[in-house]
Design a protein around this motif. Structure first.
Motif, PDB file in Angstrom:
ATOM      1  N   VAL A  21       5.216  -2.650   4.706  1.00  0.00           N
ATOM      2  CA  VAL A  21       3.850  -2.083   4.344  1.00  0.00           C
ATOM      3  C   VAL A  21       3.396  -1.061   5.612  1.00  0.00           C
ATOM      4  O   VAL A  21       3.628  -1.707   6.726  1.00  0.00           O
ATOM      5  CB  VAL A  21       2.896  -3.146   3.848  1.00  0.00           C
ATOM      6  CG1 VAL A  21       2.628  -4.173   5.017  1.00  0.00           C
ATOM      7  CG2 VAL A  21       1.567  -2.287   3.596  1.00  0.00           C
ATOM      8  N   GLY A  22       3.340  -0.062   5.134  1.00  0.00           N
ATOM      9  CA  GLY A  22       2.638   0.843   6.170  1.00  0.00           C
ATOM     10  C   GLY A  22       1.182   0.627   6.674  1.00  0.00           C
ATOM     11  O   GLY A  22       0.308   0.671   5.783  1.00  0.00           O
ATOM     12  N   VAL A  23       1.036   0.482   8.082  1.00  0.00           N
ATOM     13  CA  VAL A  23      -0.508   0.296   8.497  1.00  0.00           C
ATOM     14  C   VAL A  23      -0.732   1.208   9.539  1.00  0.00           C
ATOM     15  O   VAL A  23      -0.220   1.661  10.468  1.00  0.00           O
ATOM     16  CB  VAL A  23      -0.311  -1.160   9.126  1.00  0.00           C
ATOM     17  CG1 VAL A  23      -1.645  -1.498   9.576  1.00  0.00           C
ATOM     18  CG2 VAL A  23       0.197  -2.261   8.208  1.00  0.00           C
ATOM     19  N   CYS A  27       4.280  -2.408   9.168  1.00  0.00           N
ATOM     20  CA  CYS A  27       5.024  -1.468  10.250  1.00  0.00           C
ATOM     21  C   CYS A  27       4.126  -0.289  10.580  1.00  0.00           C
ATOM     22  O   CYS A  27       3.411   0.203   9.594  1.00  0.00           O
ATOM     23  CB  CYS A  27       6.209  -0.645   9.491  1.00  0.00           C
ATOM     24  SG  CYS A  27       6.982   0.679  10.585  1.00  0.00           S
ATOM     25  N   HIS A  28       3.838  -0.222  11.631  1.00  0.00           N
ATOM     26  CA  HIS A  28       2.997   0.907  12.250  1.00  0.00           C
ATOM     27  C   HIS A  28       3.665   1.994  13.223  1.00  0.00           C
ATOM     28  O   HIS A  28       4.623   1.499  14.113  1.00  0.00           O
ATOM     29  CB  HIS A  28       1.611   0.738  13.191  1.00  0.00           C
ATOM     30  CG  HIS A  28       1.030   1.616  13.761  1.00  0.00           C
ATOM     31  ND1 HIS A  28       0.162   2.478  12.776  1.00  0.00           N
ATOM     32  CD2 HIS A  28       0.765   2.523  14.841  1.00  0.00           C
ATOM     33  CE1 HIS A  28      -0.461   3.422  13.591  1.00  0.00           C
ATOM     34  NE2 HIS A  28       0.025   3.331  14.912  1.00  0.00           N
ATOM     35  N   VAL A  29       3.841   3.201  12.833  1.00  0.00           N
ATOM     36  CA  VAL A  29       4.343   4.202  13.533  1.00  0.00           C
ATOM     37  C   VAL A  29       3.463   4.813  14.382  1.00  0.00           C
ATOM     38  O   VAL A  29       2.425   5.630  13.920  1.00  0.00           O
ATOM     39  CB  VAL A  29       5.118   5.286  12.667  1.00  0.00           C
ATOM     40  CG1 VAL A  29       5.874   6.099  13.125  1.00  0.00           C
ATOM     41  CG2 VAL A  29       5.829   4.229  11.492  1.00  0.00           C
ATOM     42  N   ASN A  43      -7.916   1.938   4.196  1.00  0.00           N
ATOM     43  CA  ASN A  43      -7.217   2.126   2.932  1.00  0.00           C
ATOM     44  C   ASN A  43      -5.797   1.477   3.232  1.00  0.00           C
ATOM     45  O   ASN A  43      -5.156   0.981   2.321  1.00  0.00           O
ATOM     46  CB  ASN A  43      -6.810   3.440   3.090  1.00  0.00           C
ATOM     47  CG  ASN A  43      -8.096   4.495   2.691  1.00  0.00           C
ATOM     48  OD1 ASN A  43      -8.786   3.866   1.895  1.00  0.00           O
ATOM     49  ND2 ASN A  43      -8.304   5.693   3.105  1.00  0.00           N
ATOM     50  N   SER A  44      -5.262   1.464   4.525  1.00  0.00           N
ATOM     51  CA  SER A  44      -3.733   0.714   4.575  1.00  0.00           C
ATOM     52  C   SER A  44      -4.002  -0.736   4.458  1.00  0.00           C
ATOM     53  O   SER A  44      -3.005  -1.375   4.067  1.00  0.00           O
ATOM     54  CB  SER A  44      -3.162   1.124   5.685  1.00  0.00           C
ATOM     55  OG  SER A  44      -3.886   0.636   7.075  1.00  0.00           O
ATOM     56  N   LEU A  45      -5.219  -1.370   4.535  1.00  0.00           N
ATOM     57  CA  LEU A  45      -5.291  -2.803   4.546  1.00  0.00           C
ATOM     58  C   LEU A  45      -5.439  -3.126   3.201  1.00  0.00           C
ATOM     59  O   LEU A  45      -5.015  -4.188   2.872  1.00  0.00           O
ATOM     60  CB  LEU A  45      -6.518  -3.171   5.335  1.00  0.00           C
ATOM     61  CG  LEU A  45      -6.442  -3.115   6.834  1.00  0.00           C
ATOM     62  CD1 LEU A  45      -7.989  -3.751   7.398  1.00  0.00           C
ATOM     63  CD2 LEU A  45      -5.377  -3.822   7.367  1.00  0.00           C
ATOM     64  N   GLY A  83      -0.646   2.845   1.463  1.00  0.00           N
ATOM     65  CA  GLY A  83      -2.016   3.052   0.880  1.00  0.00           C
ATOM     66  C   GLY A  83      -1.914   4.601   0.283  1.00  0.00           C
ATOM     67  O   GLY A  83      -1.105   5.330   0.865  1.00  0.00           O
ATOM     68  N   ALA A  84      -2.712   4.979  -0.840  1.00  0.00           N
ATOM     69  CA  ALA A  84      -2.879   6.230  -1.436  1.00  0.00           C
ATOM     70  C   ALA A  84      -3.113   7.318  -0.303  1.00  0.00           C
ATOM     71  O   ALA A  84      -2.606   8.350  -0.177  1.00  0.00           O
ATOM     72  CB  ALA A  84      -3.373   6.512  -2.513  1.00  0.00           C
ATOM     73  N   ARG A  85      -4.144   6.490   0.656  1.00  0.00           N
ATOM     74  CA  ARG A  85      -4.644   7.559   1.673  1.00  0.00           C
ATOM     75  C   ARG A  85      -4.665   6.623   2.862  1.00  0.00           C
ATOM     76  O   ARG A  85      -4.508   5.477   2.887  1.00  0.00           O
ATOM     77  CB  ARG A  85      -6.094   7.845   1.181  1.00  0.00           C
ATOM     78  CG  ARG A  85      -6.362   9.040   0.223  1.00  0.00           C
ATOM     79  CD  ARG A  85      -5.693  10.371   0.723  1.00  0.00           C
ATOM     80  NE  ARG A  85      -6.220  10.793   2.069  1.00  0.00           N
ATOM     81  CZ  ARG A  85      -7.062  11.495   2.423  1.00  0.00           C
ATOM     82  NH1 ARG A  85      -7.799  12.106   1.500  1.00  0.00           N
ATOM     83  NH2 ARG A  85      -7.396  12.006   3.696  1.00  0.00           N
TER      84      ARG A  85
HETATM   85  N1  LIG Z   1       1.371   6.208  11.272  1.00  0.00           N
HETATM   86  C1  LIG Z   1       1.656   5.366  10.403  1.00  0.00           C
HETATM   87  N2  LIG Z   1       2.452   4.166  10.536  1.00  0.00           N
HETATM   88  C2  LIG Z   1       2.528   3.360   9.389  1.00  0.00           C
HETATM   89  N3  LIG Z   1       1.830   3.749   8.336  1.00  0.00           N
HETATM   90  C3  LIG Z   1       1.352   4.826   8.009  1.00  0.00           C
HETATM   91  C4  LIG Z   1       0.876   5.811   8.885  1.00  0.00           C
HETATM   92  N4  LIG Z   1       0.578   6.777   8.490  1.00  0.00           N
HETATM   93  C5  LIG Z   1       0.220   6.571   7.249  1.00  0.00           C
HETATM   94  N5  LIG Z   1       0.886   5.236   6.928  1.00  0.00           N
HETATM   95  C6  LIG Z   1       0.717   4.738   5.524  1.00  0.00           C
HETATM   96  O1  LIG Z   1       0.588   5.791   4.599  1.00  0.00           O
HETATM   97  C7  LIG Z   1      -0.621   5.489   3.995  1.00  0.00           C
HETATM   98  C8  LIG Z   1      -1.340   6.888   3.565  1.00  0.00           C
HETATM   99  O2  LIG Z   1      -1.439   7.497   4.870  1.00  0.00           O
HETATM  100  P1  LIG Z   1      -1.480   9.137   4.980  1.00  0.00           P
HETATM  101  O3  LIG Z   1      -0.548   9.701   4.012  1.00  0.00           O
HETATM  102  O4  LIG Z   1      -1.365   9.450   6.318  1.00  0.00           O
HETATM  103  O5  LIG Z   1      -2.921   9.516   4.183  1.00  0.00           O
HETATM  104  P2  LIG Z   1      -4.213  10.461   5.105  1.00  0.00           P
HETATM  105  O6  LIG Z   1      -3.770  11.687   4.985  1.00  0.00           O
HETATM  106  O7  LIG Z   1      -5.464  10.059   4.305  1.00  0.00           O
HETATM  107  O8  LIG Z   1      -4.134   9.785   6.468  1.00  0.00           O
HETATM  108  C9  LIG Z   1      -1.500   4.702   4.771  1.00  0.00           C
HETATM  109  O9  LIG Z   1      -2.532   3.928   3.980  1.00  0.00           O
HETATM  110  C10 LIG Z   1      -0.318   3.664   5.209  1.00  0.00           C
HETATM  111  O10 LIG Z   1       0.039   2.731   4.335  1.00  0.00           O
END
Ligand SMILES: Nc1ncnc2c1ncn2[C@@H]1O[C@H](COP(=O)(O)OP(=O)(O)O)[C@@H](O)[C@H]1O
Ligand SMILES: [Mg+2]
Length: 316
Positions: A9-11, A38-40, A16-18, A109-111
């Protein structure tokens, strides 16, 4: 107890990501999987993403600190699910896709925490849905509407393409896990609607009957394999994406294939799936590969059309 399967899962530090983490934890409980958070972090100088860290701070160590919080959150929400941090740096979508290699699902997350206000799909989630080799689940943050009564039902869009057969396989497997029903929806597309407009009443009736038969046929093997799942079938007309998005309002999950009948072979995400992602009112699974075979790229399979091409004569 947790099995070997991984859900990534992307965090990004946003609420939104939670919401996506919550979805991943619940699914991990059903699948006996572990969750990899995973956070990038942004690699190119400047601030690490998600509001963490200052100028020049190493993206990876910022990602590690953010994920320590993420993992604490996950353990608090679902103590029985193993939660593992995976800090990365580089391009978010690209790195999330790499982290998800071999995983059963990639959840976003969608956003997220950035982008333009008012958009319902962020750029990272859009890229991930487009380029993933496996199944991606995009989770909208519904806020107040999250608690709304939903039918224990999984809506699946069926167009007769191999992609929609993969979607059906996923929907039935998920229905078993959730003790939910499957609502299979076929939406007559614009070309079919146009052809229908010129048909006399009795041909229209026959077309409906034959489409209903087609839908039943496409579901047969899945329904047989999962006799406990309650199945309903629906033929709808309208714009496919808008109709499917409307159907998502009362569902637990909307399941789509990544590609449909669209004739542009290089498209990695069909236009219907893409538009639905912007408008869905529940989490959406974009399925790639047949979950029964475990292969991301299944062999070529039969294509079923619901109705003859507009030029074809269905009379006689
Ligand atoms: N740097 C990141 N690392 C990990 N996950 C990410 C990262 N950026 C976005 N995500 C994932 O993608 C989802 C949508 O984010 P994103 O497409 O960047 O929308 P926004 O334009 O609203 O920031 C987040 O909720 C998260 O799950
Ligand atoms: Mg973002």
């Amino acid at each position: 107890m947790t099995g070997d399967a991984r859900i990534v899962v992307g965090v990004d530090g946003s609420t939104n990501s939670l919401v996506a983490v919550d979805w991943a934890l619940a699914e991990a409980g059903r699948l006996d999987a572990r969750v990899v958070l995973c956070h990038v972090g942004r690699a190119s100088g400047g601030r690490a993403s998600g509001g963490l860290g200052g100028d020049g701070e190493d993206a990876l160590s910022a990602a590690e600190r953010m994920l320590a919080r993420g993992v604490r959150y996950a353990r608090g929400r679902a103590p029985n699910v193993e939660a593992i941090p995976e800090p990365r740096s580089g391009g978010p979508a690209q790195q999330l896709l790499a982290a998800a290699s071999g995983a059963v699902l990639l959840v976003v997350g969608a956003r997220g925490d950035g982008g333009f206000h008012g958009l319902r799909l962020g750029s990272v989630s859009a890229q991930v849905a487009r380029h993933a080799h496996g199944t991606v689940v995009v989770v909208p943050n519904l806020g107040d509407r999250a608690g709304a009564e939903r039918d224990p039902q999984i809506v699946v869009g069926v167009d007769g393409s191999p992609g929609s057969d993969d979607a059906l396989a996923f929907a039935f497997a998920e229905a078993v896990r959730r003790k939910a029903g499957v609502r299979a929806v076929h939406v007559f597309d614009a070309a079919t609607m146009q052809a229908m407009a010129t048909l006399p009443q009795e041909d229209l009736y026959r077309l409906h009957v034959s489409a209903a038969d087609t839908l039943r046929g496409l579901l047969r093997a899945h329904a047989r394999a999962h006799p406990a799942v309650e199945v309903s079938r629906e033929l709808l007309s309208g714009a496919p994406a808008a109709t499917l998005a409307a159907a998502s309002a009362t569902a637990e999950l909307l399941v789509l294939g990544s590609r449909g009948h669209g004739d542009i072979a290089t498209l990695m995400l069909g236009s219907t799936s893409n538009t639905v992602l912007h408008n869905a009112q529940c989490p959406v699974a974009v399925v790639r590969g047949d979950p029964r075979s475990g292969r991301a790229h299944p062999r070529r399979r039969t294509v079923t059309r619901f109705a003859p091409k507009p030029s074809a004569d269905i009379r006689g």
